[in-house]
Design a protein around this motif. Structure first.
Motif, PDB file in Angstrom:
ATOM      1  N   PRO A  44     -34.402 -57.514  52.623  1.00 22.00           N
ATOM      2  CA  PRO A  44     -34.345 -58.448  53.754  1.00 22.00           C
ATOM      3  C   PRO A  44     -33.155 -58.155  54.669  1.00 22.00           C
ATOM      4  CG  PRO A  44     -33.451 -59.507  51.809  1.00 22.00           C
ATOM      5  CD  PRO A  44     -33.910 -58.138  51.371  1.00 22.00           C
ATOM      6  N   GLU A  45     -33.164 -56.981  55.282  1.00 19.82           N
ATOM      7  CA  GLU A  45     -32.091 -56.586  56.191  1.00 19.82           C
ATOM      8  C   GLU A  45     -32.410 -57.123  57.577  1.00 19.82           C
ATOM      9  OE1 GLU A  45     -29.409 -55.247  55.258  1.00 19.82           O
ATOM     10  OE2 GLU A  45     -29.899 -54.604  53.217  1.00 19.82           O
ATOM     11  N   LEU A  46     -31.823 -58.274  57.912  1.00 18.28           N
ATOM     12  CA  LEU A  46     -32.158 -58.937  59.169  1.00 18.28           C
ATOM     13  C   LEU A  46     -31.675 -58.168  60.393  1.00 18.28           C
ATOM     14  CD1 LEU A  46     -31.376 -62.625  58.127  1.00 18.28           C
ATOM     15  CD2 LEU A  46     -33.563 -61.430  58.060  1.00 18.28           C
ATOM     16  N   SER A  47     -30.765 -57.211  60.196  1.00 19.38           N
ATOM     17  CA  SER A  47     -30.272 -56.412  61.317  1.00 19.38           C
ATOM     18  C   SER A  47     -30.998 -55.084  61.454  1.00 19.38           C
ATOM     19  CB  SER A  47     -28.761 -56.153  61.137  1.00 19.38           C
ATOM     20  OG  SER A  47     -28.517 -55.471  59.910  1.00 19.38           O
ATOM     21  N   ASP A  88     -40.184 -54.368  59.623  1.00 19.26           N
ATOM     22  CA  ASP A  88     -41.536 -53.864  59.856  1.00 19.26           C
ATOM     23  C   ASP A  88     -42.187 -53.440  58.547  1.00 19.26           C
ATOM     24  OD1 ASP A  88     -43.727 -52.602  61.660  1.00 19.26           O
ATOM     25  OD2 ASP A  88     -43.045 -50.949  60.366  1.00 19.26           O
ATOM     26  N   ARG A  89     -41.405 -52.831  57.661  1.00 21.48           N
ATOM     27  CA  ARG A  89     -41.943 -52.385  56.374  1.00 21.48           C
ATOM     28  C   ARG A  89     -42.428 -53.590  55.553  1.00 21.48           C
ATOM     29  NH1 ARG A  89     -37.750 -50.014  54.693  1.00 21.48           N
ATOM     30  NH2 ARG A  89     -38.259 -47.948  55.524  1.00 21.48           N
ATOM     31  N   ILE A  90     -41.627 -54.654  55.544  1.00 25.01           N
ATOM     32  CA  ILE A  90     -42.026 -55.864  54.815  1.00 25.01           C
ATOM     33  C   ILE A  90     -43.227 -56.512  55.488  1.00 25.01           C
ATOM     34  CG2 ILE A  90     -41.306 -58.181  54.114  1.00 25.01           C
ATOM     35  CD1 ILE A  90     -38.462 -57.104  53.870  1.00 25.01           C
ATOM     36  N   ALA A 148     -42.416 -64.502  59.479  1.00 23.26           N
ATOM     37  CA  ALA A 148     -43.495 -63.611  59.043  1.00 23.26           C
ATOM     38  C   ALA A 148     -44.866 -64.238  59.184  1.00 23.26           C
ATOM     39  CB  ALA A 148     -43.270 -63.174  57.597  1.00 23.26           C
ATOM     40  N   ASN A 149     -44.929 -65.490  59.691  1.00 20.70           N
ATOM     41  CA  ASN A 149     -46.215 -66.172  59.874  1.00 20.70           C
ATOM     42  C   ASN A 149     -46.998 -66.220  58.564  1.00 20.70           C
ATOM     43  OD1 ASN A 149     -48.219 -67.502  61.341  1.00 20.70           O
ATOM     44  ND2 ASN A 149     -49.322 -65.608  61.743  1.00 20.70           N
TER      45      ASN A 149
END
Length: 429
Positions: A153-156, A162-164, A193-194
């Motif tokens: 979960p790298e928010l930066s 995109d991978r997640i 992520a809807n």
């Protein structure tokens, strides 16, 4: 929905053909067209086409039948006010609705195989992302190792997000197990992520939380649900009053005779009053016919009555053996301190083995969420008498807590009738 529409038209065609022959088919198709819009509208609102309908076909069949009945009433209402009821056959219309109800139930039952083939064991596609948190093993749920697949979960880092997102594109619900320091990052990621997302926090288990909310800038966990809803409380109280009042009237001669027998044996009082703990962890005076000698009374119940207990009188042994000594608690029911069915009230000094009841299991206090009962689930299962071992209390506590979940009047009735089988019991001494 397509299957329901086809079955609805087929049922009305069959009804028209059976009642009026070939000429009745066209008229019945017109009736089906009249009822269809109302049926679909109501069915969409009452959950007949929701996720639960795919999981539970019986529930879906009931919802479809409810929608059909309401749409039938709507059409009749409109026909009455437009004075057009004479333009169609009431018999054909009624038969069509009945046939349609049966057809819709049959269709939902047949849909089970299609749903299993199309969706597998679960209609919800769930995914567990293991990011180094506590192990989570759920049946029918796919588990993905975050480190092995390069998910973080790298928010930066938009590439990491995109991978997640690519992994989650066909998922209905995702559960993330991770260390506490990464929960916030995963929570923020899932919000964008809807998708329905959950993050493991074992404080929910520790506190027995039933929900969560925010208030005053703080997070609050719901740990207790409060009393039964008003309708359920009214029903339970009405049931208690009806049974207790009826029993007191019917058993009045017996109660008088027992009271006289207790008094005549040793000249002591007929009733024994002991402080017990009831709903809301509050004390109340509980009434019993006195079954022990006056000098042997135990106000706190620290010493359980054993077999061949010398404190028990001759009359007392008979009324304890037949549970007659408990009948004065019908007065407690009328006063509102007790209920007919519920966890039995215990004396504050009661012990299991060498420990007080609440020292055996800290869940003990949960049983006071409802009024104590004259009888209960533990009693009809034969869990009564002395508590010589801690397991004796544990078994009763499990039964009491089971009763607390999902109260219903029908279950109280079943427990009340089952009590008749255990009034005389080998552990009643």
């Amino acid at each position: 929905m397509c299957a329901d529409i086809a079955l609805l038209f087929g049922a009305f065609c069959l009804a028209g053909w059976l009642y009026l022959g070939q000429s009745g088919v066209a008229a019945s198709l017109l009736l089906a067209q009249l009822i269809l819009p109302a049926f679909l509208t109501i069915a969409l609102y009452n959950g007949a086409y929701g996720l639960r309908a795919l999981q539970d076909w019986e529930w879906a069949a009931v919802r479809s039948a409810m929608a059909l009945c309401l749409s039938w009433a709507v059409v009749l209402f409109i026909a009455f006010y437009t004075r057009s009821a004479n333009e169609f056959s009431r018999v054909a219309f009624t038969l069509g609705v009945l046939f349609a109800a049966l057809a819709l139930a049959w269709g939902r039952a047949q849909m089970r195989a299609f749903v299993r083939w199309r969706c597998g064991a679960s209609v919800i596609n769930e995914l567990v992302i293991d990011d180094g948190g506590p192990a989570l093993d759920l049946p029918g749920v796919t588990t993905l190792d975050a480190a092995r697949h390069g998910l973080a979960p790298e928010l930066s880092d938009p590439v990491a997000l995109d991978r997640i997102g690519f992994v989650l594109r066909h998922v209905d619900r995702v559960l993330v197990t991770c260390p506490p320091q990464r929960r916030r990052a995963w929570a923020l990621l899932l919000k964008g992520a809807n998708i329905e997302g959950e993050v493991i926090d074992d404080a929910v288990i520790e506190l027995g939380a039933r929900g969560a909310r925010q208030a005053g800038g703080r997070g609050l966990l719901l740990v207790s649900l409060g009393p039964l809803e008003l309708r359920a409380r009214a029903m339970k109280r009405a049931f208690d009053l009806a049974v207790a009042l009826g029993a007191l009237i019917a058993l009045a001669p017996l109660l008088v005779l027992v009271a006289l027998a207790v008094v005549l044996e040793d000249g002591g009082p007929a009733l024994f009053v002991q402080r017990r703990m009831g709903r809301g962890n509050m004390f109340f005076p509980m009434y019993k016919f006195r079954s022990m000698a006056v000098s042997g009374g135990d106000r706190d119940g620290a010493r359980s009555t054993g077999r061949d207990d010398g404190r028990v009188t001759r009359v007392g042994r008979l009324i304890r053996r037949t549970s007659i000594d408990e009948l004065p608690q019908l007065i407690n029911v009328l006063l509102g301190d007790m209920s007919i069915v519920g966890p039995r009230p215990h004396a504050i000094g009661s012990q299991a083995g060498e420990k007080l009841f609440w020292e055996v299991d800290d869940r003990y206090w949960l049983r006071h969420a409802l009024k104590p009962g004259l009888t209960g689930l533990a009693q009809v299962r034969g869990l009564r008498g002395t508590t010589e071992h801690e397991s004796d209390l544990a078994n009763r506590l499990d039964a009491d807590l089971e009763y607390l979940h999902g109260w219903s009047l029908w279950r109280d009735l079943r427990i009340l009738f089952a009590t008749a089988k255990v009034l005389v019991h080998e552990r009643a001494y």
